[in-house]
Design a protein around this motif. Structure first.
Motif, PDB file in Angstrom:
ATOM      1  N   LYS A   4     -12.349  14.431  13.311  1.00 14.01           N
ATOM      2  CA  LYS A   4     -11.142  14.374  12.497  1.00 14.01           C
ATOM      3  C   LYS A   4     -10.101  13.518  13.198  1.00 14.01           C
ATOM      4  O   LYS A   4      -9.930  13.606  14.412  1.00 14.01           O
ATOM      5  CB  LYS A   4     -10.607  15.793  12.292  1.00 14.01           C
ATOM      6  CG  LYS A   4      -9.300  15.892  11.571  1.00 14.01           C
ATOM      7  CD  LYS A   4      -8.914  17.323  11.259  1.00 14.01           C
ATOM      8  CE  LYS A   4      -8.752  18.172  12.487  1.00 14.01           C
ATOM      9  NZ  LYS A   4      -8.194  19.497  12.224  1.00 14.01           N
ATOM     10  N   THR A   5      -9.410  12.690  12.426  1.00 13.47           N
ATOM     11  CA  THR A   5      -8.329  11.864  12.946  1.00 13.47           C
ATOM     12  C   THR A   5      -7.122  12.011  12.028  1.00 13.47           C
ATOM     13  O   THR A   5      -7.264  11.960  10.807  1.00 13.47           O
ATOM     14  CB  THR A   5      -8.748  10.378  12.998  1.00 13.47           C
ATOM     15  OG1 THR A   5      -9.882  10.253  13.835  1.00 13.47           O
ATOM     16  CG2 THR A   5      -7.626   9.513  13.537  1.00 13.47           C
ATOM     17  N   CYS A   6      -5.952  12.199  12.619  1.00 14.02           N
ATOM     18  CA  CYS A   6      -4.715  12.333  11.855  1.00 14.02           C
ATOM     19  C   CYS A   6      -3.757  11.208  12.233  1.00 14.02           C
ATOM     20  O   CYS A   6      -3.638  10.865  13.408  1.00 14.02           O
ATOM     21  CB  CYS A   6      -4.047  13.673  12.144  1.00 14.02           C
ATOM     22  SG  CYS A   6      -5.081  15.089  11.762  1.00 14.02           S
ATOM     23  N   LEU A  87      -5.079   4.255   6.260  1.00 15.25           N
ATOM     24  CA  LEU A  87      -6.308   4.950   5.860  1.00 15.25           C
ATOM     25  C   LEU A  87      -7.523   4.338   6.549  1.00 15.25           C
ATOM     26  O   LEU A  87      -8.399   5.047   7.048  1.00 15.25           O
ATOM     27  CB  LEU A  87      -6.493   4.882   4.344  1.00 15.25           C
ATOM     28  CG  LEU A  87      -5.587   5.771   3.504  1.00 15.25           C
ATOM     29  CD1 LEU A  87      -5.542   5.285   2.063  1.00 15.25           C
ATOM     30  CD2 LEU A  87      -6.063   7.217   3.569  1.00 15.25           C
ATOM     31  N   MET A  88      -7.549   3.011   6.587  1.00 11.80           N
ATOM     32  CA  MET A  88      -8.646   2.303   7.243  1.00 11.80           C
ATOM     33  C   MET A  88      -8.719   2.664   8.729  1.00 11.80           C
ATOM     34  O   MET A  88      -9.792   2.952   9.258  1.00 11.80           O
ATOM     35  CB  MET A  88      -8.470   0.792   7.111  1.00 11.80           C
ATOM     36  CG  MET A  88      -8.603   0.255   5.726  1.00 11.80           C
ATOM     37  SD  MET A  88     -10.293   0.180   5.164  1.00 11.80           S
ATOM     38  CE  MET A  88     -11.006  -0.892   6.389  1.00 11.80           C
ATOM     39  N   LYS A  89      -7.571   2.639   9.403  1.00 10.18           N
ATOM     40  CA  LYS A  89      -7.542   2.920  10.832  1.00 10.18           C
ATOM     41  C   LYS A  89      -7.964   4.361  11.108  1.00 10.18           C
ATOM     42  O   LYS A  89      -8.716   4.626  12.042  1.00 10.18           O
ATOM     43  CB  LYS A  89      -6.145   2.660  11.413  1.00 10.18           C
ATOM     44  CG  LYS A  89      -5.745   1.205  11.393  1.00 10.18           C
ATOM     45  CD  LYS A  89      -6.738   0.349  12.139  1.00 10.18           C
ATOM     46  CE  LYS A  89      -6.191  -0.135  13.445  1.00 10.18           C
ATOM     47  NZ  LYS A  89      -7.168  -0.930  14.206  1.00 10.18           N
ATOM     48  N   ALA A  94     -12.136   8.136  13.038  1.00 13.15           N
ATOM     49  CA  ALA A  94     -12.894   9.355  12.736  1.00 13.15           C
ATOM     50  C   ALA A  94     -14.400   9.114  12.800  1.00 13.15           C
ATOM     51  O   ALA A  94     -15.156   9.987  13.232  1.00 13.15           O
ATOM     52  CB  ALA A  94     -12.503   9.896  11.365  1.00 13.15           C
ATOM     53  N   THR A  95     -14.852   7.926  12.396  1.00  5.07           N
ATOM     54  CA  THR A  95     -16.279   7.615  12.407  1.00  5.07           C
ATOM     55  C   THR A  95     -16.777   7.156  13.770  1.00  5.07           C
ATOM     56  O   THR A  95     -17.970   6.919  13.941  1.00  5.07           O
ATOM     57  CB  THR A  95     -16.620   6.523  11.364  1.00  5.07           C
ATOM     58  OG1 THR A  95     -15.903   5.331  11.690  1.00  5.07           O
ATOM     59  CG2 THR A  95     -16.310   6.979   9.962  1.00  5.07           C
ATOM     60  N   GLY A  96     -15.859   7.006  14.727  1.00  2.00           N
ATOM     61  CA  GLY A  96     -16.255   6.556  16.050  1.00  2.00           C
ATOM     62  C   GLY A  96     -16.396   5.047  16.163  1.00  2.00           C
ATOM     63  O   GLY A  96     -16.883   4.533  17.168  1.00  2.00           O
TER      64      GLY A  96
END
Length: 109
Positions: A4-6, A87-89, A94-96
């Protein structure tokens, strides 16, 4: 285990702040949660989460075929909105496929 990335987005002159959470699940799908003061940005999550986006879908080029930019193009009212890039960043990290590094746009006098 999901990643997860915020990120928080201060969009500038409109002052309609946004918080984005990108989650890369065990199923290989990226999903978003968005809290925004902007009614247009709030609609993005419905369009994005209708599609199953994997890590490579998120990074798709050219921009005009990228599912994040396509979704944003359907609901946003302002072409210079910086939320699509955020959103892209978030999804990239999040996907590594990216690293957490602060980004900014600064105007010079």
């Amino acid at each position: 285990m999901s990643d997860k990335t915020c990120v928080e987005v201060n969009p500038g002159v409109c002052r309609l702040n946004t918080k984005i959470q990108a989650v890369y699940g065990d199923d290989g799908v990226v999903r978003f949660e968005i809290e925004s003061e902007c009614p247009h940005v709030s609609k993005i999550v419905d369009v994005l989460n209708d599609e199953e986006m994997g890590a490579f879908d998120v990074m798709k080029m050219p921009f005009g075929e990228n599912p994040i930019y396509v979704a944003c193009g359907k609901v946003l009212g302002h072409a210079a909105c910086i939320v699509p890039c955020a959103l892209m960043k978030a999804a990239e990290v999040a996907t590594g496929m990216g690293l957490k590094r602060a980004s900014e746009i600064k105007f010079e006098d």
